[in-house]
Design an enzyme around this catalytic site. Structure first.
Site, PDB file in Angstrom:
ATOM      1  N   TYR A  21       0.772  -1.212  -0.121  1.00 53.60           N
ATOM      2  CA  TYR A  21      -0.089   0.215  -0.040  1.00 53.60           C
ATOM      3  C   TYR A  21       0.858   1.393  -0.133  1.00 53.60           C
ATOM      4  O   TYR A  21       0.550   2.241  -0.815  1.00 53.60           O
ATOM      5  CB  TYR A  21      -0.855  -0.077   1.192  1.00 53.60           C
ATOM      6  CG  TYR A  21      -1.682   1.133   1.466  1.00 53.60           C
ATOM      7  CD1 TYR A  21      -3.071   1.181   0.802  1.00 53.60           C
ATOM      8  CD2 TYR A  21      -1.706   2.162   2.192  1.00 53.60           C
ATOM      9  CE1 TYR A  21      -3.861   2.348   0.882  1.00 53.60           C
ATOM     10  CE2 TYR A  21      -2.408   3.247   2.449  1.00 53.60           C
ATOM     11  CZ  TYR A  21      -3.761   3.162   1.734  1.00 53.60           C
ATOM     12  OH  TYR A  21      -4.397   4.396   1.823  1.00 53.60           O
ATOM     13  N   ALA A  57       3.902   1.606  -0.797  1.00 59.91           N
ATOM     14  CA  ALA A  57       4.769   1.753  -2.344  1.00 59.91           C
ATOM     15  C   ALA A  57       3.710   2.510  -3.168  1.00 59.91           C
ATOM     16  O   ALA A  57       4.231   3.071  -3.957  1.00 59.91           O
ATOM     17  CB  ALA A  57       5.163   0.452  -2.721  1.00 59.91           C
ATOM     18  N   LYS A  95       1.304   4.301  -2.924  1.00 60.03           N
ATOM     19  CA  LYS A  95       0.720   5.669  -2.572  1.00 60.03           C
ATOM     20  C   LYS A  95       2.165   6.463  -2.936  1.00 60.03           C
ATOM     21  O   LYS A  95       2.023   7.663  -3.197  1.00 60.03           O
ATOM     22  CB  LYS A  95       0.629   6.017  -1.029  1.00 60.03           C
ATOM     23  CG  LYS A  95      -1.003   5.028  -1.074  1.00 60.03           C
ATOM     24  CD  LYS A  95      -2.231   5.688  -1.685  1.00 60.03           C
ATOM     25  CE  LYS A  95      -3.444   4.914  -1.366  1.00 60.03           C
ATOM     26  NZ  LYS A  95      -4.454   5.536  -2.204  1.00 60.03           N
TER      27      LYS A  95
HETATM   28  P1  NAP Z   1     -13.569   2.616   0.492  1.00 59.94           P
HETATM   29  O1  NAP Z   1     -14.459   3.175   1.338  1.00 59.94           O
HETATM   30  O2  NAP Z   1     -13.090   1.368   0.741  1.00 59.94           O
HETATM   31  O3  NAP Z   1     -13.423   3.182  -1.025  1.00 59.94           O
HETATM   32  C1  NAP Z   1     -12.499   2.629  -1.903  1.00 59.94           C
HETATM   33  C2  NAP Z   1     -13.499   2.700  -3.416  1.00 59.94           C
HETATM   34  O4  NAP Z   1     -12.770   2.099  -4.319  1.00 59.94           O
HETATM   35  C3  NAP Z   1     -14.415   1.790  -3.158  1.00 59.94           C
HETATM   36  O5  NAP Z   1     -15.713   2.464  -3.676  1.00 59.94           O
HETATM   37  C4  NAP Z   1     -14.317   0.378  -3.905  1.00 59.94           C
HETATM   38  O6  NAP Z   1     -15.237  -0.091  -4.505  1.00 59.94           O
HETATM   39  C5  NAP Z   1     -13.534   1.190  -4.936  1.00 59.94           C
HETATM   40  N1  NAP Z   1     -12.724   0.338  -5.743  1.00 59.94           N
HETATM   41  C6  NAP Z   1     -11.861  -0.847  -5.203  1.00 59.94           C
HETATM   42  N2  NAP Z   1     -11.205  -1.570  -6.044  1.00 59.94           N
HETATM   43  C7  NAP Z   1     -11.603  -1.047  -7.218  1.00 59.94           C
HETATM   44  C8  NAP Z   1     -11.518  -1.266  -8.620  1.00 59.94           C
HETATM   45  N3  NAP Z   1     -10.639  -2.273  -8.872  1.00 59.94           N
HETATM   46  N4  NAP Z   1     -12.135  -0.809  -9.669  1.00 59.94           N
HETATM   47  C9  NAP Z   1     -12.973   0.372  -9.468  1.00 59.94           C
HETATM   48  N5  NAP Z   1     -13.252   0.839  -8.132  1.00 59.94           N
HETATM   49  C10 NAP Z   1     -12.588   0.061  -7.141  1.00 59.94           C
HETATM   50  O7  NAP Z   1     -12.297   3.357   1.067  1.00 59.94           O
HETATM   51  P2  NAP Z   1     -11.797   4.826   1.438  1.00 59.94           P
HETATM   52  O8  NAP Z   1     -11.710   4.857   2.873  1.00 59.94           O
HETATM   53  O9  NAP Z   1     -13.014   5.954   1.013  1.00 59.94           O
HETATM   54  O10 NAP Z   1     -10.607   5.147   0.710  1.00 59.94           O
HETATM   55  C11 NAP Z   1     -10.412   6.034  -0.462  1.00 59.94           C
HETATM   56  C12 NAP Z   1      -9.150   6.425  -0.695  1.00 59.94           C
HETATM   57  O11 NAP Z   1      -8.622   7.158   0.343  1.00 59.94           O
HETATM   58  C13 NAP Z   1      -8.342   5.222  -0.951  1.00 59.94           C
HETATM   59  O12 NAP Z   1      -7.371   5.374  -2.093  1.00 59.94           O
HETATM   60  C14 NAP Z   1      -7.363   5.144   0.295  1.00 59.94           C
HETATM   61  O13 NAP Z   1      -5.951   4.587  -0.144  1.00 59.94           O
HETATM   62  C15 NAP Z   1      -7.283   6.418   0.546  1.00 59.94           C
HETATM   63  N6  NAP Z   1      -7.164   6.663   1.997  1.00 59.94           N
HETATM   64  C16 NAP Z   1      -8.050   6.303   2.844  1.00 59.94           C
HETATM   65  C17 NAP Z   1      -7.505   6.699   4.358  1.00 59.94           C
HETATM   66  C18 NAP Z   1      -8.546   6.281   5.392  1.00 59.94           C
HETATM   67  O14 NAP Z   1      -8.231   6.461   6.498  1.00 59.94           O
HETATM   68  N7  NAP Z   1      -9.819   5.728   4.963  1.00 59.94           N
HETATM   69  C19 NAP Z   1      -6.542   7.036   4.600  1.00 59.94           C
HETATM   70  C20 NAP Z   1      -5.492   7.662   3.664  1.00 59.94           C
HETATM   71  C21 NAP Z   1      -5.849   7.332   2.278  1.00 59.94           C
HETATM   72  P3  NAP Z   1     -15.790  -1.677  -3.566  1.00 59.94           P
HETATM   73  O15 NAP Z   1     -16.648  -0.633  -2.549  1.00 59.94           O
HETATM   74  O16 NAP Z   1     -16.721  -2.278  -4.610  1.00 59.94           O
HETATM   75  O17 NAP Z   1     -14.699  -2.412  -2.913  1.00 59.94           O
END
Ligand code: NAP
Length: 242
Positions: free
Chosen positions: A149, A151, A153
């Site tokens: 993860y 790497a 980012k």
């Molecule tokens: P999340 O609720 O799991 O949302 C991720 C989204 O990406 C989901 O809608 C998921 O669909 C979609 N997705 C996954 N694989 C996919 C694919 N192959 N094709 C199309 N869509 C796909 O996560 P989140 O917490 O909102 O995170 C969103 C972003 O913020 C991510 O990039 C994460 O790394 C980053 N981030 C999050 C945090 C945190 O604390 N939450 C912190 C730092 C960075 P499904 O629902 O169908 O899986």
């Protein structure tokens, strides 16, 4: 600078992972500020009301190219691209199956490359647009159990800085947003001790809400950020300070 620099009226946006926790807040925010917004998600994930539903697997370059072309041609322009889809598959490096390394790099980072390749011709044609890649503070500091993860980012940060240099001459800006801990499904399964440690690390003593990240994306898309490109903007309540 226009009179209403946060207005996105008449503009169009594509958001990947728009049905997820942070993605949905970004889609809502862009819609509220006037942008026609497409939400690119895996099939079966309903987007936010008002968004155009675009179902695909972002790990598939042909599907991405087709979806971006279809949206930009139908809307006759493309102004903003926000890459928010992302996954985790944690384990220490010596126990990490090679498929888990590849899957995380593919969904988080390869997809951003596919997306940019598909979007750049449309962004260049429209001119003056903005790309925002949702990264993570773990891409800068590294994280135990998250080598894949982190790497991916770190790769997004480098991709943003490099493509900012390439696209500047067309008036297109590229930035990354690096959140710390955000309250979403991705974090709600974390053990209490991990959450407490992360909260203790912040200067503000609170966990971010998805809207906190969405606000920074709006800023980077808007005219207020017209001279901001090639940056990694941390939205982490001071969790990582250099
Ligand atoms: P999340 O609720 O799991 O949302 C991720 C989204 O990406 C989901 O809608 C998921 O669909 C979609 N997705 C996954 N694989 C996919 C694919 N192959 N094709 C199309 N869509 C796909 O996560 P989140 O917490 O909102 O995170 C969103 C972003 O913020 C991510 O990039 C994460 O790394 C980053 N981030 C999050 C945090 C945190 O604390 N939450 C912190 C730092 C960075 P499904 O629902 O169908 O899986």
């Amino acid at each position: 600078m226009t009179d209403r620099p946060l207005s996105l009226d008449g503009k169009t946006a594509l958001v990947t992972g728009g049905s997820g926790g942070i993605g949905r807040a970004i889609v809502d925010t862009l819609l509220r500020h006037g942008a026609t917004t497409g939400s690119m998600d895996l099939p079966g994930c309903p987007p936010a009301p008002g968004a155009i539903d675009i179902s695909l697997d972002l790990a598939d370059p042909d599907a991405t190219l087709h979806a971006v072309d279809a949206f930009a041609e139908e809307q006759e322009r493309l102004d903003f691209v926000v890459h928010c889809a992302g996954i985790t598959a944690d384990s220490v490096v010596w126990k990490m199956p090679v498929e888990e390394w590849r899957r995380v790099l593919s969904v988080n980072l390869d997809s951003a490359f596919f997306l940019l390749q598909a979007a750049v011709p449309h962004l260049r044609k429209t001119g003056g647009g903005s790309v925002v890649l949702i990264s993570s503070i773990n891409g800068e500091r590294g994280k135990f159990g998250q080598s894949n993860y982190a790497a991916s980012k770190a790769g997004l940060n480098a991709l943003a800085r490099s493509t900012a240099k390439e696209l500047g001459r067309f008036g297109v800006r590229v930035n990354a947003v690096a959140p710390g801990l955000v309250r979403t499904a991705m974090t709600e399964s974390l053990p209490g001790e991990v959450l407490r440690t992360a909260l203790d690390e912040t200067a503000l003593g609170r966990m971010a809400e998805p809207e906190d990240v969405a606000g920074s994306v709006l800023f980077l898309c808007s005219d207020l950020a017209r001279h901001v490109t090639g940056q990694v903007l941390r939205v982490d309540g001071g969790q990582l300070t250099a």
